[in-house]
Design a protein around this motif. Structure first.
Motif, mmCIF file in Angstrom:
data_model
loop_
_atom_site.group_PDB
_atom_site.id
_atom_site.type_symbol
_atom_site.label_atom_id
_atom_site.label_comp_id
_atom_site.label_asym_id
_atom_site.label_seq_id
_atom_site.Cartn_x
_atom_site.Cartn_y
_atom_site.Cartn_z
ATOM 1 N N GLU A 19 31.162 2.930 -22.011
ATOM 2 C CA GLU A 19 32.620 2.869 -21.977
ATOM 3 C C GLU A 19 33.075 1.921 -23.083
ATOM 4 N N HIS A 20 34.094 2.298 -23.807
ATOM 5 C CA HIS A 20 34.740 1.474 -24.838
ATOM 6 C C HIS A 20 33.909 1.392 -26.124
ATOM 7 N N VAL A 21 34.551 1.753 -27.206
ATOM 8 C CA VAL A 21 33.903 1.617 -28.513
ATOM 9 C C VAL A 21 33.499 0.155 -28.761
ATOM 10 N N LEU A 42 27.651 4.928 -11.571
ATOM 11 C CA LEU A 42 27.709 3.470 -11.428
ATOM 12 C C LEU A 42 28.091 2.873 -12.765
ATOM 13 N N LYS A 43 28.758 1.726 -12.712
ATOM 14 C CA LYS A 43 29.169 1.074 -13.955
ATOM 15 C C LYS A 43 28.658 -0.355 -14.026
ATOM 16 N N ILE A 44 27.911 -0.600 -15.088
ATOM 17 C CA ILE A 44 27.387 -1.932 -15.397
ATOM 18 C C ILE A 44 28.443 -2.687 -16.183
ATOM 19 N N GLY A 87 41.503 7.856 -20.967
ATOM 20 C CA GLY A 87 42.845 7.445 -21.370
ATOM 21 C C GLY A 87 43.128 5.971 -21.132
ATOM 22 N N HIS A 88 42.476 5.381 -20.108
ATOM 23 C CA HIS A 88 42.674 3.985 -19.746
ATOM 24 C C HIS A 88 44.059 3.690 -19.169
ATOM 25 N N SER A 89 44.697 4.670 -18.571
ATOM 26 C CA SER A 89 45.926 4.485 -17.756
ATOM 27 C C SER A 89 47.134 4.003 -18.532
ATOM 28 N N LEU A 124 37.996 10.367 -18.151
ATOM 29 C CA LEU A 124 36.837 9.659 -17.600
ATOM 30 C C LEU A 124 37.017 8.145 -17.538
ATOM 31 N N HIS A 125 38.194 7.668 -17.898
ATOM 32 C CA HIS A 125 38.418 6.227 -17.789
ATOM 33 C C HIS A 125 39.857 5.997 -17.332
ATOM 34 N N PHE A 126 40.063 6.219 -16.049
ATOM 35 C CA PHE A 126 41.396 6.062 -15.464
ATOM 36 C C PHE A 126 41.329 4.958 -14.422
ATOM 37 N N HIS A 127 42.112 3.902 -14.625
ATOM 38 C CA HIS A 127 42.167 2.818 -13.635
ATOM 39 C C HIS A 127 43.344 3.055 -12.711
ATOM 40 N N ILE A 128 43.041 3.237 -11.440
ATOM 41 C CA ILE A 128 44.141 3.524 -10.501
ATOM 42 C C ILE A 128 44.975 2.277 -10.241
HETATM 43 ZN ZN LIG Z 1 38.570 0.002 -18.275
#
Ligand SMILES: [Zn+2]
Length: 423
Positions: free
Chosen positions: A221-223, A175-177, A329-331, A84-88
């Protein structure tokens, strides 16, 4: 130019041909269905076209005669992993390498649609049904955005609302704030998400998680988004001002914040109460923050390893309070090879106190719930999409067995894993 008569003729031939029904039967596999239920030790899964038709014990499920049958004795089958956290970024091949590692769906939490054109072209060229791509459009951030190229800037609540509506119209599935957005603007974005029944997620850090979750935010997103919610207000405000002045102040600052955080303190208790009440999704992305004490520290720098230990502890505490933890995973992360960040994230959840089975559920059924796709993804159940991974070991007992992926299926089709492992 093709005449109308030829087209009509072609269509009528196509219409009378029976559609080939693709059937696959997976026999003698251990089945971990993603729900958290104990494994079926000797199971059978029947797949018809792109869906799972039947799942159960080997002796209790009939197999169609004309199916491709695969003997999976000694193997475990789990649902396809959802990242759920993959930056292309500019690396579409990374998504296909992750696919070969069992990641059959991903969400990029902040990017323009233009960045997915090449990946979609590669998927179509190889006649593949996936990976499934979920997008959010660019971050909705305030002025002086943290990542200008990946953001739209909103200067007030009305502009935030209009950006949010436009992104939904262009196909955003969430959507992401981003953290420079003022509270009133963030609330406007949450309102748009609720109107369209899509999840609203956020990188907070400067926004108070307690306020935003109470206002209806669905995911975090992100601890590190929780840092200022875990220290006394005087410290939280000093951190906010430092980051407002310079976005880069958060790089070491968040470790300092966490190493001082009191996970039993009054601030934390208020947060746990809201997590218990609202049960938001939490995508901790631990792997990107992983630091070990053997990394040399410059004089006066915060102890990054100590901060990271506290981030893991907090992730577990948040889950016990009611947050629904998922996997992102954050890529590209410091302690995983290319394409293996989601595997590392699963291992870090177990290091944080989750059972291997809980970690698998985080990456499958809970992740599907955060996509609002609980009725079709993330579980091995009749009627669901046939997205699955075959592993040699038993990842529900030893999570590191996730590294033994042997086969990957998306929508009923086996993926050429050897090809994409070279990507
Ligand atoms: Zn990120």
């Amino acid at each position: 130019m093709l005449s109308t008569a030829v087209v009509a003729n072609f269509l009528s031939i196509a219409a009378v041909q029976p559609a080939p029904t693709h059937r696959v039967v997976l026999d003698h596999a251990r089945i971990v269905d993603g729900s958290g239920a104990a494994a079926i030790e000797d199971g059978r899964i029947v797949i018809e076209r792109d869906r799972i038709a039947r799942v159960g014990r080997f002796g209790e499920i009939n197999a169609p005669a004309d199916a491709e049958t695969v003997d999976l004795a000694g193997r475990t089958v789990i649902p396809g992993l959802i990242d759920l956290h993959f930056h292309i970024e500019n690396d579409p091949k990374l998504a296909l390498r992750q696919l070969s590692h069992g990641v059959t769906a991903f969400r990029d939490p902040g990017q323009w649609d233009e960045k997915f054109v090449e990946l979609r072209r590669m998927i179509a060229a190889d006649h593949m049904p996936g990976p499934r791509i979920f997008t959010t459009g660019p971050h909705i951030d305030g002025e002086n955005p943290a990542y200008p190229a990946d953001s739209v800037v909103a200067r007030d609540a009305e502009e935030a609302r209009r950006h949010a509506e436009a992104l939904v119209q262009r196909g955003a599935s969430a959507l992401k704030i981003y953290f420079r957005l003022p509270f009133a603007s963030a609330k406007a974005v949450i309102g748009v998400c609720e109107a369209h029944r899509i999840p609203c997620t956020a990188h907070l850090e400067l926004l108070d998680a307690r306020e935003l979750i109470a206002a209806g935010l669905h995911g975090i997103e992100h601890v590190t988004s929780f840092g200022i919610s875990l220290v006394p207000p005087i410290e939280a405000e000093a951190y906010r001002q430092a980051v407002l002045k310079n976005n880069d102040a958060r790089r070491d600052g968040r470790y300092a914040l966490f190493s001082r955080a009191n996970l039993d303190g009054p601030e934390a208790q208020v947060l746990y109460a809201i997590l218990r009440e609202r049960k938001p999704f939490l995508d901790p992305t631990l792997a990107v923050f992983e630091r070990h004490s053997d990394i040399k520290k410059s004089n006066g720098a915060p102890d990054l390893a100590a901060g990271f230990v506290k981030m893991k502890q907090f992730t577990r505490r948040a889950a016990l309070a009611g947050a629904r933890v998922v996997v992102g995973g954050h890529s590209v992360v410091p302690f995983a090879e290319r394409g293996q960040a989601p595997w590392r994230e699963l291992e870090l959840l177990v290091e944080s106190g989750f059972s291997p089975m809980e970690a698998i559920s985080a990456a499958t059924s809970t992740a599907a719930a955060f996509l609002y796709r609980s009725d079709q993804l993330g579980s091995l159940r009749a009627g669901f999409n046939a997205d699955l991974v075959v592993v040699r070991g038993q990842p529900d007992r030893d999570v590191t067995a996730i590294r033994t992926v042997e086969r990957v299926m998306v929508a009923g089709q086996w993926i050429d894993t050897a090809k994409y492992r070279a990507y």
